[in-house]
Design an enzyme around this catalytic site. Structure first.
Site, PDB file in Angstrom:
ATOM      1  N   LYS A   1     -44.015  35.310   1.505  1.00 37.18           N
ATOM      2  CA  LYS A   1     -43.275  36.629   0.754  1.00 37.18           C
ATOM      3  C   LYS A   1     -43.948  36.795  -0.499  1.00 37.18           C
ATOM      4  O   LYS A   1     -44.484  37.754  -1.060  1.00 37.18           O
ATOM      5  CB  LYS A   1     -41.859  36.596   0.697  1.00 37.18           C
TER       6      LYS A   1
ATOM      7  N   ARG B   1     -28.959  42.644 -10.459  1.00 38.35           N
ATOM      8  CA  ARG B   1     -29.670  41.324 -10.955  1.00 38.35           C
ATOM      9  C   ARG B   1     -30.238  41.456 -12.406  1.00 38.35           C
ATOM     10  O   ARG B   1     -30.680  42.624 -12.883  1.00 38.35           O
ATOM     11  CB  ARG B   1     -30.715  40.796 -10.002  1.00 38.35           C
TER      12      ARG B   1
ATOM     13  N   GLN C   1     -41.313  34.784 -11.523  1.00 38.48           N
ATOM     14  CA  GLN C   1     -41.312  36.235 -11.743  1.00 38.48           C
ATOM     15  C   GLN C   1     -41.683  36.673 -13.112  1.00 38.48           C
ATOM     16  O   GLN C   1     -42.348  37.579 -13.270  1.00 38.48           O
ATOM     17  CB  GLN C   1     -39.995  36.691 -11.170  1.00 38.48           C
TER      18      GLN C   1
ATOM     19  N   ASP D   1     -35.672  28.455  -3.718  1.00 34.01           N
ATOM     20  CA  ASP D   1     -35.118  29.433  -2.535  1.00 34.01           C
ATOM     21  C   ASP D   1     -34.625  28.498  -1.584  1.00 34.01           C
ATOM     22  O   ASP D   1     -34.357  29.396  -0.407  1.00 34.01           O
ATOM     23  CB  ASP D   1     -36.593  30.234  -2.289  1.00 34.01           C
TER      24      ASP D   1
ATOM     25  N   LYS E   1     -29.678  34.709  -7.520  1.00 36.59           N
ATOM     26  CA  LYS E   1     -30.542  35.340  -6.557  1.00 36.59           C
ATOM     27  C   LYS E   1     -30.024  36.550  -6.007  1.00 36.59           C
ATOM     28  O   LYS E   1     -29.162  37.232  -6.458  1.00 36.59           O
ATOM     29  CB  LYS E   1     -30.858  34.108  -5.853  1.00 36.59           C
TER      30      LYS E   1
ATOM     31  N   ARG F   1     -25.728  32.056  -5.186  1.00 41.36           N
ATOM     32  CA  ARG F   1     -25.948  31.457  -3.888  1.00 41.36           C
ATOM     33  C   ARG F   1     -25.124  30.036  -4.042  1.00 41.36           C
ATOM     34  O   ARG F   1     -24.878  29.292  -3.058  1.00 41.36           O
ATOM     35  CB  ARG F   1     -27.388  30.832  -3.605  1.00 41.36           C
TER      36      ARG F   1
ATOM     37  N   ARG G   1     -30.839  34.639   2.979  1.00 38.18           N
ATOM     38  CA  ARG G   1     -30.988  33.187   3.001  1.00 38.18           C
ATOM     39  C   ARG G   1     -29.726  32.491   3.468  1.00 38.18           C
ATOM     40  O   ARG G   1     -29.778  31.397   3.947  1.00 38.18           O
ATOM     41  CB  ARG G   1     -31.733  32.434   2.063  1.00 38.18           C
TER      42      ARG G   1
HETATM   43  C1  S3P Z   1     -40.592  34.567  -6.493  1.00 36.94           C
HETATM   44  C2  S3P Z   1     -40.080  33.701  -7.553  1.00 36.94           C
HETATM   45  C3  S3P Z   1     -38.617  33.089  -7.551  1.00 36.94           C
HETATM   46  C4  S3P Z   1     -38.138  33.167  -6.194  1.00 36.94           C
HETATM   47  C5  S3P Z   1     -38.429  34.296  -5.615  1.00 36.94           C
HETATM   48  C6  S3P Z   1     -39.883  34.660  -5.399  1.00 36.94           C
HETATM   49  C7  S3P Z   1     -41.978  35.006  -6.745  1.00 36.94           C
HETATM   50  O1  S3P Z   1     -37.960  33.718  -8.560  1.00 36.94           O
HETATM   51  O2  S3P Z   1     -36.693  32.877  -6.244  1.00 36.94           O
HETATM   52  O3  S3P Z   1     -37.828  34.524  -4.195  1.00 36.94           O
HETATM   53  O4  S3P Z   1     -42.559  35.343  -5.965  1.00 36.94           O
HETATM   54  O5  S3P Z   1     -42.441  34.830  -8.011  1.00 36.94           O
HETATM   55  P1  S3P Z   1     -37.575  33.400  -9.985  1.00 36.94           P
HETATM   56  O6  S3P Z   1     -38.752  33.678 -10.658  1.00 36.94           O
HETATM   57  O7  S3P Z   1     -36.419  34.391 -10.470  1.00 36.94           O
HETATM   58  O8  S3P Z   1     -37.119  32.102 -10.029  1.00 36.94           O
END
Ligand code: S3P
Length: 434
Positions: A21, A122, A169, A315, A342, A346, A387
Site C-alpha cells: 500500500k 485522525r 507519513q 501496522d 490508526k 487499535r 486490520r
Molecule cells: C505509512 C506510515 C504509517 C503506517 C501507514 C502507512 C506510510 O503511518 O501506519 O499504514 O505509508 O507512510 P504513520 O506514519 O502514522 O506511522
C-alpha cells in the site's frame, strides 16, 4: 458485510498477496510530478491507493489503468498539476491525506482534502505544524482533523524538523513539501520508520541524503519517470505469517514479499516468539528488497516486544496480538501509543475483541499485556478498521467455536479479495452481505 468463520483449519499453499500500500501510493504521487511516463506493476487495487489515483486524475494527471495491477502515470512535471474542481476525497487513507498535504503545500493553487468518518477523526496537527514552519498556509477543522484546506501560492522555505513521533507519513509529508521549498529540508526521527519515500525519490533520480540519522534533500529539482514493480505488502502477508504460525500442520509460501528492513518487525517479533519463518530467493526489485517467505506451524511463546521493533511493525500489531493470544505465556507491548491513532484505536479495539474471545489482557496507555490461552468464539466489532477485521478472521484457526466479524467492508481498503484468498489457503471463512 460480515465474515463468518468456522473454528480450526490448516494453512497451506503458495500465494502472492496484493501489492504494498505504501509503495503504491508513492508510485502515483511521484509518477504524477515526474517528467515522462511511469509504468507501475503489482499496484494495489485497494480503495486507499485508488483514492490517491482519483486525486491525481482530479488534478489533471492522465493515469491509464489499473488493469491487473498495471498502470501508466503520465507525469506532468513538478509544476504541471491543475487545480481540482472539488475537494479531494481521501476516503479512509491517512497516507493519502498526510503526504498530499505536503505535496500540495507547494502548489500555486489551493485544495481541500477530506475523507470518511474514520479519517476525519485522525490527527493532522502532526503535518500542519511542520508545514506551517515551512511557510505553508493550511487550516483544519477545529480539532486539528480533516478537512484540510491547503492554500496555494505560498513560498516554502526549507527547514530542519525533528519529528516528535516516529511517523513515516509525517517524514514523507515534510520531504515532499521540501521538493518545492527554497534551500534544504531535513528531518530526524526518534526511531527509523519506513523509508519508501526516500528510496523512491532516488529511483526517480532525485538526490536524498541520509547521514547520521539526518535525511535531507534540496528543493527545486526534477523527477525523471521510472518503472516501478510494487512488491507484495508485508502488512497483508502478516495475517498469513501469523495464521500459518498458529494453525498446527500449516506450511505456506508467500511469494515476492517486500522485506524492506524498516518493515520487517513482524518477522523479527514472530521469530522471537518461536515462529518457523525462513526467507528464500532474496533479491532487489526497483530499489526495494524482496523475498519469498516460508512459514510453518510452530508453538509460540509470549515475549516482551523490543521497543526498537515497534515502529518496524506498527501496522502488524493487530495480527501479532492474535499470535500473542495463541502463545504460551505473557506478551508485553509498550511504547506503541501510535496504535491509538490508526484507522481505529487499535489497542482498545483489539482488547475488546480479545476479551470477547475470552483472552486475558490488560490495556496500557501505550500498549497491552496479553496472556496466551484458549480462544472461544463470539461476535467481534471491527470499529470500521480493516486490520482488526482480518486479525479476528485468522484467530478462528485456534478458536473453539464460530467467530462472526461484523462490518468488514473496510478490508478492501488494503486487501481486496482477502476472503477468497484466505479460503483458498485453508481458512474456513464465508462472507455475508446484509
Ligand atoms: C505509512 C506510515 C504509517 C503506517 C501507514 C502507512 C506510510 O503511518 O501506519 O499504514 O505509508 O507512510 P504513520 O506514519 O502514522 O506511522
Amino acid at each position: 458485510m460480515e465474515f463468518q468463520l468456522l473454528p480450526g483449519g490448516v494453512i497451506s499453499g503458495e500465494v502472492r498477496v496484493p501489492g504494498d500500500k505504501s509503495i503504491s501510493h508513492r508510485s502515483i504521487m511521484l509518477g504524477a510530478i515526474a517528467d515522462g511516463v511511469t509504468l507501475v506493476s503489482g499496484f494495489l487495487e485497494g480503495e486507499d491507493a485508488l483514492a490517491t489515483v482519483a486525486a491525481f486524475r482530479a488534478m489533471g494527471v492522465t493515469i491509464e489503468g489499473p488493469d491487473a495491477g498495471e498502470l501508466a502515470v503520465h507525469g506532468v512535471g513538478m509544476h504541471g498539476l491543475q487545480p481540482p474542481l472539488s475537494p479531494l476525497d481521501m476516503g479512509n487513507s491517512g497516507t493519502s491525506i498526510r503526504l498530499l498535504a505536503g505535496l500540495l503545500a507547494g502548489q500555486s493553487f489551493s485544495t481541500e482534502l477530506s475523507g470518511d468518518a474514520s479519517l476525519c477523526k485522525r490527527p493532522m496537527g502532526r503535518v500542519i505544524d511542520p508545514l506551517r514552519l515551512m511557510g505553508a498556509r493550511i487550516e483544519s477543522a477545529g480539532a486539528g482533523t480533516p478537512p484540510l484546506r491547503v492554500h496555494g501560492g505560498q513560498r516554502l522555505q526549507g527547514i530542519h524538523y525533528d519529528l516528535p513521533m516516529a511517523s513515516a507519513q509525517v517524514k514523507s509529508c515534510v520531504l515532499l513539501a521540501g521538493l518545492y521549498a527554497e534551500g534544504r529540508t531535513s528531518v530526524t526521527e526518534p526511531a527509523p520508520t519506513r523509508d519508501h519515500t526516500e528510496r523512491m525519490l532516488r529511483g526517480f533520480g532525485y538526490p536524498v541524503a541520509s547521514e547520521n540519522g539526518v535525511i535531507s534533500l534540496a528543493g527545486g529539482g526534477r523527477l525523471k519517470a521510472t518503472d516501478i514493480d510494487v512488491p507484495a505488502d508485508i502488512s497483508s502477508a502478516a495475517f498469513f505469517l501469523v495464521a500459518a504460525s498458529i494453525a498446527p500442520d500449516s506450511d505456506l509460501l508467500l511469494t515476492h514479499v517486500g522485506i524492506n528492513p524498516t518493515r520487517t518487525g513482524v518477522i523479527t517479533i514472530l521469530k522471537l516468539m518461536g515462529a518457523d519463518i525462513s526467507l528464500k530467493n532474496q533479491r532487489e526489485v526497483g530499489g526495494e528488497p524482496v523475498a519469498d517467505i516460508r512459514v510453518r506451524y510452530a508453538p509460540l511463546r509470549g515475549i516482551e516486544i523490543p521497543l526498537e521493533q515497534v515502529p518496524l511493525a506498527i501496522d502488524e500489531f493487530p495480527a501479532l496480538f492474535i499470535a500473542a493470544a495463541c502463545a504460551d505465556g505473557r506478551t508485553v507491548l509498550r511504547g506503541a501509543e501510535e496504535l491509538r491513532v490508526k484507522e481505529s484505536d487499535r489497542i482498545a479495539a483489539m482488547a475488546a475483541g480479545l476479551a470477547t474471545l475470552g483472552v486475558e489482557c490488560e490495556v496500557l496507555e501505550d500498549g497491552i499485556i496479553i496472556d496466551g490461552g484458549p480462544l472461544g468464539g463470539g461476535v467481534i466489532d471491527t470499529y470500521h478498521d480493516h486490520r482488526i477485521a482480518m486479525s479476528f478472521a485468522i484467530a478462528a484457526l485456534r478458536a473453539e467455536s464460530v467467530i462472526r466479524v461484523l462490518d468488514c467492508d473496510h478490508v478492501s481498503t488494503s486487501f481486496p479479495g482477502f476472503d477468497a484468498l484466505a479460503r483458498g489457503l485453508g481458512l474456513q471463512i464465508s462472507t455475508r452481505v446484509d
